[in-house]
Design a protein around this motif. Structure first.
Motif, PDB file in Angstrom:
ATOM      1  N   ARG A  12       7.058   3.852   6.579  1.00  0.00           N
ATOM      2  CA  ARG A  12       8.244   3.146   6.072  1.00  0.00           C
ATOM      3  C   ARG A  12       7.926   2.405   4.767  1.00  0.00           C
ATOM      4  NH1 ARG A  12      10.279  -2.091   6.793  1.00  0.00           N
ATOM      5  NH2 ARG A  12      12.541  -2.167   6.489  1.00  0.00           N
ATOM      6  N   GLN A  13       6.780   1.719   4.752  1.00  0.00           N
ATOM      7  CA  GLN A  13       6.389   0.966   3.551  1.00  0.00           C
ATOM      8  C   GLN A  13       6.129   1.917   2.380  1.00  0.00           C
ATOM      9  OE1 GLN A  13       6.861  -2.109   3.281  1.00  0.00           O
ATOM     10  NE2 GLN A  13       7.215  -2.480   5.463  1.00  0.00           N
ATOM     11  N   GLU A  14       5.463   3.032   2.664  1.00  0.00           N
ATOM     12  CA  GLU A  14       5.202   4.039   1.615  1.00  0.00           C
ATOM     13  C   GLU A  14       6.494   4.520   0.982  1.00  0.00           C
ATOM     14  OE1 GLU A  14       2.834   7.538   2.661  1.00  0.00           O
ATOM     15  OE2 GLU A  14       1.619   6.261   3.961  1.00  0.00           O
ATOM     16  N   ILE A  15       7.470   4.812   1.825  1.00  0.00           N
ATOM     17  CA  ILE A  15       8.740   5.344   1.309  1.00  0.00           C
ATOM     18  C   ILE A  15       9.482   4.281   0.521  1.00  0.00           C
ATOM     19  CG2 ILE A  15      11.000   6.270   1.940  1.00  0.00           C
ATOM     20  CD1 ILE A  15       9.578   7.474   4.410  1.00  0.00           C
ATOM     21  N   LEU A  16       9.497   3.049   1.047  1.00  0.00           N
ATOM     22  CA  LEU A  16      10.240   1.979   0.365  1.00  0.00           C
ATOM     23  C   LEU A  16       9.629   1.657  -0.997  1.00  0.00           C
ATOM     24  CD1 LEU A  16      11.185  -0.428   3.282  1.00  0.00           C
ATOM     25  CD2 LEU A  16      12.709   1.053   1.950  1.00  0.00           C
ATOM     26  N   ALA A  17       8.298   1.809  -1.135  1.00  0.00           N
ATOM     27  CA  ALA A  17       7.638   1.571  -2.423  1.00  0.00           C
ATOM     28  C   ALA A  17       8.179   2.538  -3.480  1.00  0.00           C
ATOM     29  CB  ALA A  17       6.130   1.719  -2.273  1.00  0.00           C
ATOM     30  N   LEU A  18       8.472   3.774  -3.050  1.00  0.00           N
ATOM     31  CA  LEU A  18       8.984   4.787  -3.980  1.00  0.00           C
ATOM     32  C   LEU A  18      10.502   4.763  -4.099  1.00  0.00           C
ATOM     33  CD1 LEU A  18       6.767   7.794  -2.824  1.00  0.00           C
ATOM     34  CD2 LEU A  18       6.667   6.700  -5.083  1.00  0.00           C
ATOM     35  N   HIS A  19      11.191   4.431  -2.996  1.00  0.00           N
ATOM     36  CA  HIS A  19      12.660   4.547  -2.944  1.00  0.00           C
ATOM     37  C   HIS A  19      13.243   3.268  -2.340  1.00  0.00           C
ATOM     38  CE1 HIS A  19      11.871   8.848  -3.559  1.00  0.00           C
ATOM     39  NE2 HIS A  19      11.050   8.795  -2.518  1.00  0.00           N
ATOM     40  N   PRO A  20      13.203   2.155  -3.089  1.00  0.00           N
ATOM     41  CA  PRO A  20      13.606   0.867  -2.503  1.00  0.00           C
ATOM     42  C   PRO A  20      15.077   0.791  -2.118  1.00  0.00           C
ATOM     43  CG  PRO A  20      13.122   0.655  -4.856  1.00  0.00           C
ATOM     44  CD  PRO A  20      12.708   2.035  -4.463  1.00  0.00           C
TER      45      PRO A  20
END
Lengths: 262, 262
Positions: free
Chosen positions: B47-55
């Motif tokens: 989840r954190q990985e994705i949010l870093a790229l796609h907030p």
């Protein structure tokens, strides 16, 4: 082929329909029997009927709801020490309706009975009896286990499981030179209590709703034809209603170089 | 095709393998996501990985063991009010071994996860979203769901179930002019944690044991090809490892006069 009265045939779903007639057919052949179903009173009545005709047979009655997974293991433990020869996994029911409208509690029961109980019984019977001469496992699928029928998608998928599992097991036993044979019977419409349970109704008119069907007595005779043959699949063509014996129908990648190497 | 960030894609088995890469692929397309798996810590990291790229995306994490039937219903209840658009039933595991030697507790878990959870989620998603424009259900089967592979008979039978169920559902939705599409993805050997779990080992060498395989990233790309197409089946040929899109492969008796008349 006359069976030894000291050997047992196990039949699940023995209280009615194809199971009930299969019990009578194996009794005619002189096989002792273990009758499994939920309804103990019906099994007791059937037991008395058989003993009246064949007093030398041993007829055991085992009442159990096989949709409850722990009952399956318990039942097997209680009979595994008998000299079993044939096991017929016949218990099962159908559900009609679209996927989006189906009763999920009924579907879970159907999967536990038609898929899981059949798998557990098959696995245990193979584990303990695969090297016993003359043993056979016969699993009841459906022509719906080879062709999807509309309004019964989940039931058909469960029967695709039964067909693939049993044919795969037949290959596995042959490849291992085991003495047990595994076979699959695929009936089309058969006049039993199936229709009532499938539709949650108390009356069900096969003549009006299907037109063409077999009786349970006819299906039990087909089952014995399959039993007597060396073929793996006994199949009712759902368009012509003729019965055929076949080699396995499902594709099998037994010797592919793309299998996991062990 | 860019998705609306206000619509959600549900992916089960999201913590590793094909599920993990499918999560990243749908995030690239701008879809909000609901990630389902047993391992909450892994889902949180993803989840954190994705949010870093796609907030701008909403990424929800749902930890649940879907081999336990009541968890499946509970999970669905907790997310059904969201605007779901795509549901990927990817959770599942394989078991290797002969039918007579298989661990029946593991087999029961496999049937509850690969068959029952997939059926319940599919049925509920269809019930509530079949008339919503653009919705898709993608169930992960296997090329073993069309061809039985030796030493994995029970797993293959479960995947035959998934193929038949999903293809039958696709027919049913089309026949009813529903807006939802149902599709089935059939991978061949893919390098994931699958091999370790299948064999109950901690190390597993795909190069030695398979030689040819796809990566999870390749399979996620194939899944998106299937998603973008109007075909029902995305299939990896297990001999050539080429990917193909097909119409339904299983025989379907949609309009036979021998169906039950209702």
């Amino acid at each position: 082929m006359v069976q030894n009265t000291e050997k047992y045939t196990v039949i699940t779903g023995a209280s009615s329909g194809i199971g009930y007639e299969t019990v009578k057919a194996f009794a005619e052949r002189g096989s002792s029997l273990i009758l499994v179903a939920r309804r103990k009173d019906r099994l007791e009545t059937l037991r008395q009927e058989i003993l009246a005709l064949h007093p030398m047979l041993d007829i055991m009655v085992k009442a159990a709801d096989l949709a409850v997974p722990q009952n399956v293991l318990q039942l097997y433990e209680s009979i595994k020490s008998y000299p079993l020869r044939t096991w017929v996994n016949n218990a099962g029911f159908v559900n009609y309706g679209s996927v989006g409208n189906q009763d999920l509690e009924k579907i879970s029961r159907m999967l536990h009975l038609n898929v899981e109980a059949l798998t557990v019984f098959s696995s245990l019977f193979v584990r303990d009896f695969k090297d016993t001469e003359g043993t056979q496992l016969i699993n009841i699928s459906s022509c719906g286990g080879y062709t999807i029928v509309s309004n019964a998608v989940t039931y058909c998928a469960a029967k695709f499981y039964v067909s693939a599992f049993t044919e795969g097991l037949a290959w596995e036993l042959k490849t291992a030179n085991a003495k047990m044979q595994a076979k699959v019977l695929a009936p089309a419409a058969t006049k039993t209590e199936f229709g009532k349970i499938a539709n949650d109704v108390t009356e069900y008119d096969y003549d009006r709703l299907f037109g063409t069907y077999h009786t349970s007595t006819q299906m039990a005779a087909f089952l014995l034809e399959l039993y007597d043959s060396d073929k793996t699949v006994g199949f009712v063509d759902r368009e012509t209603f003729s019965f055929h014996l076949y080699e396995p129908q499902v594709q099998y990648a037994g010797s592919s170089r793309h299998n996991q190497k062990m």
